[in-house]
Design an enzyme around this catalytic site. Structure first.
Site, short mmCIF file in Angstrom:
data_model
loop_
_atom_site.label_atom_id
_atom_site.label_comp_id
_atom_site.label_asym_id
_atom_site.label_seq_id
_atom_site.Cartn_x
_atom_site.Cartn_y
_atom_site.Cartn_z
N ASP A 185 0.79 -1.24 0.00
CA ASP A 185 0.00 0.00 0.00
C ASP A 185 0.82 1.30 0.00
O ASP A 185 0.55 2.22 0.78
CB ASP A 185 -0.97 0.01 1.19
CG ASP A 185 -2.01 -1.11 1.10
OD1 ASP A 185 -1.94 -1.92 0.17
OD2 ASP A 185 -2.89 -1.17 1.98
N ASP B 256 -4.56 -0.69 -1.67
CA ASP B 256 -5.86 -0.59 -1.03
C ASP B 256 -6.76 0.02 -2.10
O ASP B 256 -6.39 1.02 -2.73
CB ASP B 256 -5.70 0.34 0.19
CG ASP B 256 -6.67 0.02 1.30
OD1 ASP B 256 -7.01 -1.16 1.50
OD2 ASP B 256 -7.09 0.98 2.00
N HIS C 280 -10.66 0.78 -2.71
CA HIS C 280 -12.04 0.77 -2.22
C HIS C 280 -13.01 1.41 -3.22
O HIS C 280 -12.69 2.44 -3.83
CB HIS C 280 -12.15 1.58 -0.92
CG HIS C 280 -11.33 1.02 0.21
ND1 HIS C 280 -11.43 -0.28 0.64
CD2 HIS C 280 -10.41 1.62 1.03
CE1 HIS C 280 -10.60 -0.46 1.67
NE2 HIS C 280 -9.96 0.67 1.92
N HIS D 23 -17.40 3.06 0.67
CA HIS D 23 -17.01 1.83 1.37
C HIS D 23 -17.36 1.91 2.84
O HIS D 23 -17.22 2.97 3.46
CB HIS D 23 -15.50 1.60 1.19
CG HIS D 23 -15.05 0.23 1.60
ND1 HIS D 23 -14.42 -0.01 2.80
CD2 HIS D 23 -15.16 -0.97 0.97
CE1 HIS D 23 -14.15 -1.31 2.88
NE2 HIS D 23 -14.58 -1.90 1.79
N HIS E 191 -10.66 7.00 1.60
CA HIS E 191 -9.29 6.87 1.09
C HIS E 191 -9.23 5.80 0.00
O HIS E 191 -10.09 4.92 -0.08
CB HIS E 191 -8.32 6.50 2.24
CG HIS E 191 -8.60 5.14 2.83
ND1 HIS E 191 -9.59 4.91 3.75
CD2 HIS E 191 -8.02 3.93 2.59
CE1 HIS E 191 -9.61 3.64 4.07
NE2 HIS E 191 -8.68 3.00 3.39
N LYS F 21 -6.94 -4.89 -2.96
CA LYS F 21 -7.74 -5.45 -1.85
C LYS F 21 -8.65 -4.38 -1.27
O LYS F 21 -8.41 -3.19 -1.47
CB LYS F 21 -6.79 -6.00 -0.77
CG LYS F 21 -5.93 -4.92 -0.19
CD LYS F 21 -4.93 -5.44 0.81
CE LYS F 21 -4.13 -4.29 1.36
NZ LYS F 21 -4.93 -3.25 2.03
N CYS G 292 -2.27 -3.08 7.75
CA CYS G 292 -2.10 -4.04 6.66
C CYS G 292 -0.89 -4.95 6.86
O CYS G 292 -0.95 -6.14 6.56
CB CYS G 292 -2.07 -3.32 5.32
SG CYS G 292 -3.73 -2.74 4.91
C1 VGL Z 1 -4.90 0.47 5.76
C2 VGL Z 1 -6.40 1.46 7.14
C3 VGL Z 1 -7.38 1.41 6.18
C4 VGL Z 1 -3.50 -0.01 5.55
C5 VGL Z 1 -5.86 0.40 4.77
O1 VGL Z 1 -3.05 -0.11 4.38
O2 VGL Z 1 -2.82 -0.31 6.55
N1 VGL Z 1 -5.19 0.99 6.94
N2 VGL Z 1 -7.09 0.87 5.00
ZN ZN Z 2 -8.49 1.00 3.43
#
Ligand code: VGL
Ligand code: ZN
Length: 221
Positions: free
Chosen positions: A24, A62, A64, A68, A97, A122, A167
């Site tokens: 990410d 990430d 979404h 979401h 995000h 994901k 993550c």
């Molecule tokens: C993540 C919070 C929400 C991450 C992703 O990549 O750690 N954290 N979505």
């Molecule tokens: Zn996220």
């Protein structure tokens, strides 16, 4: 924040059975982004240095859909980082995000993407989050990454990127459960630490289950 937790004083030679998993590295997780992680921008160049050492390099995003359910904006009278528990969501709600197809969800422009062998997205299902790169938060829907790695003969995975207590944490735990030896490259990750104390708990849980923490310099070029 950099967690000073490296517990391996060993040198590691990378071989064909090793995979680098870059988690990410997207503008939304960088300072100035919608879900900023302090220092997230400091790790990109050092991660770039490692990419040529690995035959298998996974880059995750990430990713979404709008609205979401992990977003505070999808719930009445909730603010980002409010505590929230529901199946597949929590322990906090997030700012909007990494909306699919937007610049903020792309790889950071400074990341060297050319030698990434697999791009994995994901968090694509509307009602459920996916912190782990292996399993969605329902703990049963697989992303397919375990199968990909195993079919390439991967035994050890080296994780870096964002965020250490989300993550990376869930990915490292699942990595062990799927039978991989998991290394977290301590100085090439940064944490969200929300709610406060989340990072500390994540670190001790990872250590208990056998995740190894190394620094970048332990990996021999
Ligand atoms: C993540 C919070 C929400 C991450 C992703 O990549 O750690 N954290 N979505
Ligand atoms: Zn996220």
């Amino acid at each position: 924040m950099t967690a000073k937790v490296a517990n391996q004083k060993i040198d590691i030679e990378i071989c064909d059975d090793d995979a680098l998993i870059i988690v990410d590295l997207q503008p939304d997780f960088m300072p100035g982004g919608n879900l900023p992680v302090v220092g997230g921008n400091e790790i990109i160049e050092d991660i770039n240095d490692l990419i040529p050492l690995f035959k298998t390099v996974v880059g995750t995003q990430d990713w979404h859909p709008e609205g979401h359910k992990s977003f505070a904006s999808a719930h009445d009278s909730k603010q980002p980082y409010d505590l929230f528990e529901a199946p597949g969501l929590g322990p906090v709600l997030w700012p909007d995000h990494c909306i699919q197809g937007t610049f903020s969800a792309d790889f950071h422009p400074n990341l060297s993407v050319d030698e990434i062998t697999l791009i994995l997205r994901k968090g694509i299902h509307h009602d459920i989050d996916s912190y782990s790169v292996f399993l969605e938060n329902d703990k049963e829907t697989e992303t397919g990454l375990s199968g990909y790695l195993k079919s390439r003969g991967v035994k050890r995975v080296f994780m870096c990127g964002l965020a250490l207590d989300y993550c990376i944490f869930y990915s490292a735990m699942d990595g062990i459960n799927f039978g991989f030896e998991v290394f977290v490259i301590d100085n090439l990750t940064r944490a969200v630490d929300s709610p406060p104390g989340h990072l500390e708990r994540a670190l001790s849980t990872m250590k208990e289950i056998g995740v190894k923490f190394i620094e970048k310099k332990a990996i021999l070029a």
